[in-house]
Design a protein around this motif. Structure first.
Motif, PDB file in Angstrom:
ATOM      1  N   LEU A 145       1.024  -1.139  -0.078  1.00 19.23           N
ATOM      2  CA  LEU A 145       0.252  -0.407   0.245  1.00 19.23           C
ATOM      3  C   LEU A 145       0.749   1.209  -0.024  1.00 19.23           C
ATOM      4  CD1 LEU A 145      -2.602  -1.165   3.046  1.00 19.23           C
ATOM      5  CD2 LEU A 145      -2.864  -0.896   0.097  1.00 19.23           C
ATOM      6  N   GLY A 146       1.862   1.760   0.864  1.00 18.52           N
ATOM      7  CA  GLY A 146       3.035   2.236   0.617  1.00 18.52           C
ATOM      8  C   GLY A 146       3.458   2.616  -1.282  1.00 18.52           C
ATOM      9  N   GLN A 147       4.151   1.244  -1.230  1.00 17.24           N
ATOM     10  CA  GLN A 147       4.103   2.309  -3.123  1.00 17.24           C
ATOM     11  C   GLN A 147       3.294   1.866  -3.958  1.00 17.24           C
ATOM     12  OE1 GLN A 147       5.674  -1.929  -3.899  1.00 17.24           O
ATOM     13  NE2 GLN A 147       7.754  -1.707  -2.599  1.00 17.24           N
ATOM     14  N   ALA A 148       1.652   1.718  -3.635  1.00 19.68           N
ATOM     15  CA  ALA A 148       1.202   2.734  -4.199  1.00 19.68           C
ATOM     16  C   ALA A 148       1.002   4.584  -4.159  1.00 19.68           C
ATOM     17  CB  ALA A 148      -0.279   1.616  -4.353  1.00 19.68           C
ATOM     18  N   LEU A 149       0.702   3.853  -2.977  1.00 23.22           N
ATOM     19  CA  LEU A 149       0.668   5.844  -2.809  1.00 23.22           C
ATOM     20  C   LEU A 149       2.117   6.427  -3.091  1.00 23.22           C
ATOM     21  CD1 LEU A 149      -0.137   5.734   1.437  1.00 23.22           C
ATOM     22  CD2 LEU A 149      -1.498   6.178  -0.622  1.00 23.22           C
ATOM     23  N   ARG A 150       3.028   5.987  -2.939  1.00 19.56           N
ATOM     24  CA  ARG A 150       3.926   7.049  -4.274  1.00 19.56           C
ATOM     25  C   ARG A 150       3.303   7.523  -5.162  1.00 19.56           C
ATOM     26  NH1 ARG A 150       9.481   5.395  -2.235  1.00 19.56           N
ATOM     27  NH2 ARG A 150      10.179   5.951  -4.411  1.00 19.56           N
ATOM     28  N   THR A 151       2.760   6.773  -6.313  1.00 25.95           N
ATOM     29  CA  THR A 151       2.093   7.588  -7.395  1.00 25.95           C
ATOM     30  C   THR A 151       0.876   7.762  -6.933  1.00 25.95           C
ATOM     31  OG1 THR A 151       1.724   5.238  -8.366  1.00 25.95           O
ATOM     32  CG2 THR A 151       3.923   6.344  -8.773  1.00 25.95           C
ATOM     33  N   ASN A 152       0.203   6.992  -6.114  1.00 27.19           N
ATOM     34  CA  ASN A 152      -1.530   7.507  -6.301  1.00 27.19           C
ATOM     35  C   ASN A 152      -2.113   8.822  -6.456  1.00 27.19           C
ATOM     36  OD1 ASN A 152      -3.964   7.098  -4.775  1.00 27.19           O
ATOM     37  ND2 ASN A 152      -4.356   5.539  -6.226  1.00 27.19           N
ATOM     38  N   ARG A 153      -2.763   9.682  -6.690  1.00 25.04           N
ATOM     39  CA  ARG A 153      -2.914  10.806  -5.800  1.00 25.04           C
ATOM     40  C   ARG A 153      -4.681  11.182  -6.082  1.00 25.04           C
ATOM     41  NH1 ARG A 153       1.768  10.400  -4.902  1.00 25.04           N
ATOM     42  NH2 ARG A 153       3.350  11.618  -4.929  1.00 25.04           N
ATOM     43  N   HIS A 154      -5.247  10.611  -6.327  1.00 24.78           N
ATOM     44  CA  HIS A 154      -7.134   9.967  -5.779  1.00 24.78           C
ATOM     45  C   HIS A 154      -7.504   9.712  -4.632  1.00 24.78           C
ATOM     46  CE1 HIS A 154      -6.708  10.582 -10.292  1.00 24.78           C
ATOM     47  NE2 HIS A 154      -7.464  12.023  -9.778  1.00 24.78           N
ATOM     48  N   LEU A 155      -6.635   8.982  -3.859  1.00 23.37           N
ATOM     49  CA  LEU A 155      -7.563   8.207  -2.398  1.00 23.37           C
ATOM     50  C   LEU A 155      -7.084   9.124  -1.504  1.00 23.37           C
ATOM     51  CD1 LEU A 155      -7.777   5.493  -1.665  1.00 23.37           C
ATOM     52  CD2 LEU A 155      -5.898   4.808  -0.966  1.00 23.37           C
ATOM     53  N   ARG A 156      -8.129   9.294  -0.365  1.00 24.31           N
ATOM     54  CA  ARG A 156      -8.537  10.555   0.314  1.00 24.31           C
ATOM     55  C   ARG A 156      -8.299   9.152   2.031  1.00 24.31           C
ATOM     56  NH1 ARG A 156      -9.749  15.509  -1.796  1.00 24.31           N
ATOM     57  NH2 ARG A 156      -8.831  15.411  -3.073  1.00 24.31           N
ATOM     58  N   TYR A 157      -9.270   8.845   1.903  1.00 27.93           N
ATOM     59  CA  TYR A 157      -9.306   8.029   2.682  1.00 27.93           C
ATOM     60  C   TYR A 157      -8.795   6.901   2.930  1.00 27.93           C
ATOM     61  CZ  TYR A 157     -11.874   5.986   6.336  1.00 27.93           C
ATOM     62  OH  TYR A 157     -13.368   5.249   8.019  1.00 27.93           O
ATOM     63  N   LEU A 158      -7.871   6.170   3.708  1.00 26.61           N
ATOM     64  CA  LEU A 158      -7.516   5.082   3.905  1.00 26.61           C
ATOM     65  C   LEU A 158      -7.594   4.017   5.627  1.00 26.61           C
ATOM     66  CD1 LEU A 158      -5.756   2.178   2.863  1.00 26.61           C
ATOM     67  CD2 LEU A 158      -3.851   3.366   3.703  1.00 26.61           C
ATOM     68  N   ASN A 159      -8.240   3.288   5.672  1.00 23.44           N
ATOM     69  CA  ASN A 159      -8.486   2.070   6.932  1.00 23.44           C
ATOM     70  C   ASN A 159      -7.829   1.760   6.814  1.00 23.44           C
ATOM     71  OD1 ASN A 159      -9.197   2.207   9.344  1.00 23.44           O
ATOM     72  ND2 ASN A 159     -11.896   2.639   8.886  1.00 23.44           N
ATOM     73  N   LEU A 160      -6.911   0.856   8.366  1.00 26.28           N
ATOM     74  CA  LEU A 160      -6.486  -0.025   7.887  1.00 26.28           C
ATOM     75  C   LEU A 160      -6.367  -0.126   9.581  1.00 26.28           C
ATOM     76  CD1 LEU A 160      -2.991   1.134   6.071  1.00 26.28           C
ATOM     77  CD2 LEU A 160      -4.444  -1.284   5.496  1.00 26.28           C
TER      78      LEU A 160
END
Length: 518
Positions: free
Chosen positions: A265-280
């Motif tokens: 998930l951290g690797q995806a957040l390096r390029t993702n620029r739309h996800l606002r809410y992540l609940n883990l």
């Protein structure tokens, strides 16, 4: 004369008949639209037509978060029709209210007195204050038949306001997920909730694969998701993936995700620029997994693969822009040649006329226009083509664009993901080092944040192996409070800025003649 009068009378009658037929057709269409059966009537009807081996029992309800409904008295809200039975149920069994939401079971006292078939399937449909279907709710169906999902997929495109489908605590398999993934591109559904509905195959990622998906909210709470399934979901969140452009909320709480899943998930957040809410929340994530997520939210160094992919995307953008410029200039040359050919044909085909003062003035005006055309066909024409290309293609938007990167020590560094607003890591295995790194993260985002960026506004860390009272707690609360207030102020300023810009005149794409000033 008599024949003409008769013909005219016939034509008048025929016109009247045509008009009456049209009016009857319009009236019949309006009647058909008014008499169109609701979803509660259509679903059992289609199930009977295809001889489905189960009975359908549909309950109609209204959204509880409706503002207009909250204004009404509680007595009026109870008067709504709660249940609609459309199929005969031969066997009798007491109804326990399993198909309702947990907070709705106390209000359905009249429904609990009825009797139903043991194999009946209970579905709840929710409507808004204008009586538009907005949600289909299935709860505790064991198992969910694939044919039922196929029928719902057949009916759902007819309801344009249907935006949510929920399968709560149901027994589903990979075929149900496959049918659900086929429903999403055909409808306006943006919210999918599968809380408490684990799939043994774990193919939840099929919901994010379609290119025409509109999914914005995906909740997979208590679905027994492990690191392998989390890796498949995270791979669909990278830049230019279909789900990366639409998904705003991802709920993966109460699962079996460890540091490996958090790393993906951290690797995806390096390029993702739309996800606002992540609940883990309520997983098995430790300090290492939290570090992978935090590292994507602060400045990080680009890898070789990320640099090459960025250059490739930039090259593709420049190629598309160049092809558009060449096409635009070719069309301009073609129109110019056609205009010259038409002028030459007019000159050769027309005879010489006597000159006058007005004709000389017109010739001078035409010469001025030809000079302007020559100016536009040169450098000004190229500038005009570039303006049109920028208007259609837009600027080069990339997570590693020059606006989001800095050059340090000869290497490119990204300023980090400043789009994620909410991060919940409660009830995991975090320790005190994660608290210190979180404080450094919030302080970093406060320094580099631009007015259009939000950064982390809320972070959940309770329930971890951290001290009950420490200085970092107070710092985190203060920093998130300041980030939230700054985000609200910047949002208001952006709205007022858009309103002020809309009043201004738009800039013309056609280059204006120079006024002679330097």
């Amino acid at each position: 004369m008599k024949a003409t009068k008769a013909d005219s009378m016939k034509s008048v009658r025929s016109n009247k008949s045509v008009r009456s037929a049209k009016s009857l057709k319009n009236m019949s269409s309006d009647i058909l639209e008014d008499q169109q059966p609701s979803f509660e009537e259509c679903l059992p009807m289609v199930c009977r037509k295809y001889s489905c081996p189960f009975s359908i029992f549909v309950k109609k309800d209204y959204q509880h978060d409706d503002f207009y409904k909250q204004l009404k008295a509680p007595e009026e809200s109870v008067k709504y029709k709660k249940i609609t039975v459309t199929t005969p149920l031969p066997n009798s069994a007491t109804f326990q209210g399993d198909f309702m939401r947990p907070d709705d079971r106390t209000t359905a006292t009249s429904a609990s007195e009825m009797s139903f078939d043991e194999d009946a399937i209970f579905i709840t449909t929710y409507y808004d204050n204008v009586n538009n279907l907005t949600e289909i709710y299935l709860a505790k169906i064991r198992p969910v038949p694939r044919s039922l999902m196929q029928i719902i997929g057949y009916l759902a495109p007819s309801y344009e306001y249907l935006t949510k489908i929920t399968l709560y605590a149901c027994n589903i398999d990979s075929l149900v997920i496959h049918e659900l993934s086929k429903i999403l591109p055909k409808t306006a559904i943006t919210d999918v909730c599968l809380d408490g509905s684990p799939v043994p195959e774990g193919n939840y990622f099929n919901l994010l694969d379609h290119n025409e998906t509109r999914i914005k909210y995906l909740s997979l709470c208590r679905c027994k998701i492990n690191d392998e399934v989390c890796k498949e979901i995270a791979s669909r969140l990278h830049y230019l993936c279909p789900a990366e452009r639409t998904l705003l909320l991802l709920n993966l709480s109460s699962n079996h995700i460890t540091d490996e899943g958090a790393k993906c998930l951290g690797q995806a957040l390096r390029t993702n620029r739309h996800l606002r809410y992540l609940n883990l929340a309520d997983n098995h994530i430790g300090d290492d997994g939290a570090d992978f997520i935090f590292d994507s939210l602060i400045e990080f160094r680009l890898t070789y693969d990320e640099t090459m992919k960025k250059r490739k995307r930039r090259l593709e953008y420049l190629k598309a822009k160049r092809s558009f410029l060449m096409k635009f200039l070719a069309e301009c040359d073609a129109t110019k040649e056609s205009d010259e050919y038409s002028q030459f044909s007019r000159k050769s085909g027309t005879k010489k006329k006597k000159t006058s003062v007005t004709s000389l003035k017109n010739k001078g005006f035409k010469k001025d226009i030809s000079k302007k055309d020559k100016l536009i066909s040169g450098e000004d024409g190229l500038l005009r083509a570039e303006l049109f290309a920028n208007e259609l293609l837009g600027p080069f938007i990339d997570p590693f664009s020059p606006l989001n990167t800095v050059l340090r020590d000869g290497y490119s560094h990204c300023t980090g993901n400043m789009v994620l607003c909410y991060l919940n890591l409660s009830y995991n295995r975090l320790a005190y080092p994660s608290m210190k790194k979180l404080v450094a993260l919030l302080q970093y985002q406060k320094l580099i944040k631009r007015p259009t960026q939000s950064g982390l506004v809320k972070v959940g860390i309770e329930g971890n192996c951290i001290p009950v009272s420490c200085v970092e707690y107070q710092k985190i609360n203060d920093l998130t409070r300041l980030a939230k207030s700054a985000h609200n102020i910047s949002g208001r300023m952006s709205i007022t800025g858009l309103k002020s810009r809309s009043r201004q005149a738009r800039i013309s794409l056609v280059p204006q003649p120079s006024s002679g000033r330097n």
